[in-house]
Write an enzyme that holds these catalytic residues in place. Structure first.
Site, PDB file in Angstrom:
ATOM      1  N   CYS A   2       0.822  -1.210   0.000  1.00 13.27           N
ATOM      2  CA  CYS A   2       0.000   0.000   0.000  1.00 13.27           C
ATOM      3  C   CYS A   2       0.855   1.259   0.000  1.00 13.27           C
ATOM      4  O   CYS A   2       1.998   1.240   0.445  1.00 13.27           O
ATOM      5  CB  CYS A   2      -0.882   0.022   1.239  1.00 13.27           C
ATOM      6  N   ARG A  27       2.805   0.978  -5.977  1.00 11.57           N
ATOM      7  CA  ARG A  27       2.931   0.111  -4.815  1.00 11.57           C
ATOM      8  C   ARG A  27       1.710  -0.785  -4.630  1.00 11.57           C
ATOM      9  O   ARG A  27       1.806  -1.892  -4.102  1.00 11.57           O
ATOM     10  CB  ARG A  27       3.109   0.953  -3.552  1.00 11.57           C
ATOM     11  N   TRP A  75      -3.242  -2.368  -1.586  1.00  7.67           N
ATOM     12  CA  TRP A  75      -2.956  -3.681  -2.173  1.00  7.67           C
ATOM     13  C   TRP A  75      -3.500  -4.670  -1.151  1.00  7.67           C
ATOM     14  O   TRP A  75      -2.948  -4.816  -0.066  1.00  7.67           O
ATOM     15  CB  TRP A  75      -1.449  -3.850  -2.379  1.00  7.67           C
ATOM     16  N   ASN A 101      -0.366   0.568   6.101  1.00  8.55           N
ATOM     17  CA  ASN A 101       0.331  -0.371   5.222  1.00  8.55           C
ATOM     18  C   ASN A 101       0.945  -1.420   6.126  1.00  8.55           C
ATOM     19  O   ASN A 101       1.620  -1.077   7.090  1.00  8.55           O
ATOM     20  CB  ASN A 101       1.419   0.373   4.436  1.00  8.55           C
ATOM     21  N   GLY A 102       0.700  -2.704   5.836  1.00  4.18           N
ATOM     22  CA  GLY A 102       1.263  -3.763   6.680  1.00  4.18           C
ATOM     23  C   GLY A 102       0.190  -4.762   7.059  1.00  4.18           C
ATOM     24  O   GLY A 102      -0.882  -4.802   6.448  1.00  4.18           O
ATOM     25  N   GLU A 487      14.704 -15.048 -15.439  1.00  7.21           N
ATOM     26  CA  GLU A 487      14.273 -13.649 -15.383  1.00  7.21           C
ATOM     27  C   GLU A 487      13.368 -13.320 -16.583  1.00  7.21           C
ATOM     28  O   GLU A 487      12.356 -12.632 -16.438  1.00  7.21           O
ATOM     29  CB  GLU A 487      15.515 -12.748 -15.329  1.00  7.21           C
ATOM     30  N   LYS A 491       9.524 -12.020 -16.275  1.00  5.09           N
ATOM     31  CA  LYS A 491       9.058 -10.766 -16.888  1.00  5.09           C
ATOM     32  C   LYS A 491       7.796 -11.031 -17.695  1.00  5.09           C
ATOM     33  O   LYS A 491       6.826 -10.295 -17.603  1.00  5.09           O
ATOM     34  CB  LYS A 491      10.104 -10.156 -17.830  1.00  5.09           C
ATOM     35  N   GLU A 494       4.676 -11.950 -15.446  1.00  6.14           N
ATOM     36  CA  GLU A 494       4.104 -10.941 -14.549  1.00  6.14           C
ATOM     37  C   GLU A 494       3.366  -9.823 -15.281  1.00  6.14           C
ATOM     38  O   GLU A 494       2.426  -9.263 -14.740  1.00  6.14           O
ATOM     39  CB  GLU A 494       5.127 -10.387 -13.551  1.00  6.14           C
ATOM     40  N   HIS A 510      14.781 -33.698 -19.113  1.00 10.23           N
ATOM     41  CA  HIS A 510      14.346 -34.395 -17.897  1.00 10.23           C
ATOM     42  C   HIS A 510      12.887 -34.078 -17.562  1.00 10.23           C
ATOM     43  O   HIS A 510      12.471 -34.243 -16.424  1.00 10.23           O
ATOM     44  CB  HIS A 510      15.264 -34.027 -16.729  1.00 10.23           C
ATOM     45  N   LYS A 609       4.860  -3.196  -6.248  1.00 10.25           N
ATOM     46  CA  LYS A 609       6.277  -2.950  -6.478  1.00 10.25           C
ATOM     47  C   LYS A 609       7.114  -3.304  -5.263  1.00 10.25           C
ATOM     48  O   LYS A 609       8.203  -3.829  -5.367  1.00 10.25           O
ATOM     49  CB  LYS A 609       6.458  -1.459  -6.823  1.00 10.25           C
TER      50      LYS A 609
HETATM   51  O1  M6R Z   1      12.445  -4.728  -4.103  1.00  7.66           O
HETATM   52  P1  M6R Z   1      12.955  -6.115  -4.248  1.00  7.66           P
HETATM   53  O2  M6R Z   1      14.080  -6.218  -5.219  1.00  7.66           O
HETATM   54  O3  M6R Z   1      13.331  -6.728  -2.923  1.00  7.66           O
HETATM   55  O4  M6R Z   1      11.746  -6.943  -4.808  1.00  7.66           O
HETATM   56  C1  M6R Z   1      11.820  -8.323  -4.982  1.00  7.66           C
HETATM   57  C2  M6R Z   1      10.716  -8.815  -5.884  1.00  7.66           C
HETATM   58  O5  M6R Z   1       9.469  -8.543  -5.303  1.00  7.66           O
HETATM   59  C3  M6R Z   1      10.774  -8.189  -7.267  1.00  7.66           C
HETATM   60  O6  M6R Z   1      12.005  -8.385  -7.871  1.00  7.66           O
HETATM   61  C4  M6R Z   1       9.675  -8.775  -8.169  1.00  7.66           C
HETATM   62  O7  M6R Z   1       9.935 -10.114  -8.432  1.00  7.66           O
HETATM   63  C5  M6R Z   1       9.558  -7.953  -9.455  1.00  7.66           C
HETATM   64  N1  M6R Z   1       8.191  -7.627  -9.708  1.00  7.66           N
HETATM   65  C6  M6R Z   1      10.061  -8.654 -10.638  1.00  7.66           C
HETATM   66  O8  M6R Z   1       9.930  -7.914 -11.793  1.00  7.66           O
END
Ligand code: M6R
Length: 614
Positions: A2, A27, A75, A101-102, A487, A491, A494, A510, A609
């Site tokens: 949040c 966020r 969120w 937030n939390g 990675e 990408k 997500e 495998h 984020k």
């Molecule tokens: O802020 P951080 O690097 O600790 O965040 C970790 C993950 O939440 C972050 O890398 C997430 O996987 C991204 N959305 C990937 O694009």
């Protein structure tokens, strides 16, 4: 997670709050709301499901006057995304409003007790418990707002950043932090509040990053006061932030993600600035100089991180093992923190986090610290919680990353890991001078090479149209490029919501090979390195089963281009730095695929984020 914004001063609060919410929308974005206190002591809460735009539409006909206010983008954790569950939450009498937030872990217990005392609840959130509880103790014991908040926080278990207003004391905002970030901006007779500095920097560069256990009392026309739950006055340092407004705006790009992909040459230049001396072929990291003893004594390195940062960690492992000959383990912070890990004196724990706020990574840091490990942070957000909890570290200096899908932070993290491995390897004498110089030279050429890779943008855009039909993707790579495959897959899933899996290329036979048919796109990183022949064989195996191969190859590779369905040529580099080059077309592929599918690239569904809850 949040986003929290607050304002108290002489200006109209609403426009400041809404602009701040937009800056924090990355966020969390399932609902938004605002609470305003105006001069006549009226407290109005407006909130709605949806984004900040929806909130603005909702408020269009409302009275949004007031020079004091708090606002929130949510969120969801407890309770579905809905107007009812959106913040701010009123207390029963509507004298108080809170944003949070939390997660309040003992909320069910507290709620039950309050319900038994006849207090009704309007939402399914853990947050409402806080505001009802504050009001309950205020009424029962005739307490002022600050004392009531302090009393309630004694009873609360969990993580929080909160801000609360009381219409009977309209010149005050109270904010408190435990494990969720909160920044106070200090202006001329005015205060700003934010989950990070981005909603604040337009108005002031003077900020206080609140620490765990801090309660900030912002009173119009008075000095900032910071106390704890025992009402002990706490010192607080006013810092200067040097983020420009341009850095947090789109700069002509349609999305933050595309802007951030294209910024990477400049970001890596900034990341290396002052750390690489080109003439002397030398890498200097101040943390390595200052903490040489601890770093050289490392019997083991443990990297803790989540998501993209974890992928960068997998690359860092190979770099540190190759150049420093120190064994490295890479752990998901969320697993590490809960499995009683063997960690202690003699271990160096490297915490990687773009936001510096990821709850699991922060917890892994604190656990390792308690057990005597030396902690090194690799973060982007200056002044965030993880760098403040570590013994030392290196910022990646790539500027604010707003797009939820991490791009420039990944390449920044890999660059810092390369510099760290070089610096420690040199001190340990485990890297030959010629090898060291070669890597340093190549690092320096990376911004120019990434600039060159970015010219494939149009080609990748066309290619993404061909593959939007796909419901699944496989990504393959080996060695340093295996984490790049992971990675690339992350990408794509997500932001385009296409299911994608990353695999080490040799593992394909495998199991995953069973998935290959003429509908299956397989992205293979097949550059000219030690594994080239092996990866070429894997491509043959995929083609024999009619899979559709998109290959990332070294410039001029005719062999693979004749077999693969699509080829993207990359400039040559040395193997350990290939991830910096190969990740770029994969970022673009994910981006254009998501755009083709009409998805919200910068704010993908269900994601936030900064993951400040576990
Ligand atoms: O802020 P951080 O690097 O600790 O965040 C970790 C993950 O939440 C972050 O890398 C997430 O996987 C991204 N959305 C990937 O694009």
């Amino acid at each position: 997670m949040c986003g929290i914004v607050g304002y108290i001063g002489d200006r109209d609060a609403y426009p400041i709050l809404v602009k701040g919410l937009r800056r924090l929308e990355y966020r969390g974005y399932d609902s938004a709301g605002v609470a305003l206190v105006n001069g006549s002591g009226t407290l109005s809460v407006y909130k709605t499901k949806g984004k900040v735009d929806d909130l603005e539409n909702y408020c269009a006909e409302k009275d949004v006057s007031g020079q004091v206010g708090i606002a929130h983008t949510r969120w969801a954790t407890h309770g579905e995304p809905s107007s009812r569950n959106a913040h701010p939450h009123y207390s029963e009498s509507k004298n108080l409003a809170i944003i949070h937030n939390g997660i309040i872990e003992n909320y069910a217990d507290l709620k039950k007790k309050l319900q038994q005392k006849g207090i009704p609840f309007r939402s399914d959130t853990d947050t409402e418990v806080l505001v009802q509880f504050v009001e309950y103790v205020q009424q029962k014991k005739s307490l002022d707002l600050l004392t009531a908040v302090q009393l309630v926080l004694h009873e609360v278990i969990g993580a929080y950043a909160i801000a609360i207003v009381d219409k009977r004391t309209p010149d005050t905002i109270i904010a408190a932090r435990k494990q969720s970030p909160l920044v106070v901006g200090i202006g001329e007779d005015e205060f700003f509040l934010g989950s990070d500095a981005s909603p604040i920097i337009e108005y002031t560069s003077r900020v206080v990053y609140l620490e765990d256990g801090n309660i900030a009392v912002m009173k119009r026309g008075k000095e900032l006061q910071v106390v704890n739950i025992y009402n002990t006055k706490l010192p607080h340092e006013v810092k200067t932030v040097d983020i420009s407004l341009g850095q947090i705006e789109k700069g002509g790009y349609p999305h933050f993600m595309l802007k951030e992909i294209f910024e990477q040459p400049e970001c890596l230049t900034n990341c290396m600035r002052g750390r690489i001396n080109v003439e002397a072929d030398n890498v200097t990291l101040s943390a390595v100089i200052d903490y040489k003893k601890q770093l050289l004594a490392a019997r083991r390195v443990i990297i803790v991180a989540c998501g993209t940062s974890w992928h960068a960690g997998l690359i860092g492992k190979q770099m540190i093992e190759n150049l420093c000959r120190i064994p490295v383990e890479v752990e998901y912070a969320s697993e590490f923190r809960y499995r009683n890990p063997v960690v202690g004196a003699g271990d160096v724990v490297i915490a990687i986090s773009q936001s510096g706020e990821t709850a699991d990574t922060l917890a892994a840091v604190n656990l390792s610290k308690e057990r005597g490990a030396f902690i090194y942070g690799i973060c982007n957000a200056i002044g965030s919680s993880i760098p403040r909890a570590t013994d030392t570290g290196s910022y990646i200096h790539v500027g604010p990353e707003i797009g939820v899908a991490s791009t420039k932070a990944f390449t920044g993290q890999v660059t810092v890991l390369a510099m760290l491995a070089l610096a420690i390897g040199k001190e340990r004498g485990t890297v030959a001078r010629a090898e060291y110089e070669k890597i340093v030279k190549e690092l320096v050429s990376m911004p120019a090479k990434i600039e060159e890779v970015l010219t494939v943008n149009d080609r990748v855009k066309d290619l993404s149209r061909t593959f939007t039909y796909a419901r699944n993707f496989i990504y393959l790579g080996r060695g340093y490029n295996y984490p790049v495959a992971l990675e690339g897959a992350l990408k794509l899933k997500e932001i385009s919501y296409i299911h994608a899996e990353g695999y080490p290329a040799a593992e394909m036979k495998h199991g995953p090979i069973a998935l290959i048919d003429s509908d299956m796109p397989v992205v293979v990183i097949a550059t000219h390195n030690a594994m080239y022949e092996k990866v070429l064989n894997n491509i043959q195996e995929i083609k024999a089963r009619k899979g559709r191969v998109i290959a990332l190859v070294s410039k001029g590779d005719e062999t693979i281009c004749q077999i693969a369905d699509e080829c993207i040529e990359l400039p040559d580099t040395i193997e350990c730095l290939e991830p910096l080059i190969a990740s770029i077309p994969l970022q673009l592929l994910a981006y254009h695929t998501a755009v083709c599918k009409g998805k919200n690239v910068d704010q993908p569904r269900n994601l936030a984020k900064s993951v400040t809850v576990e």
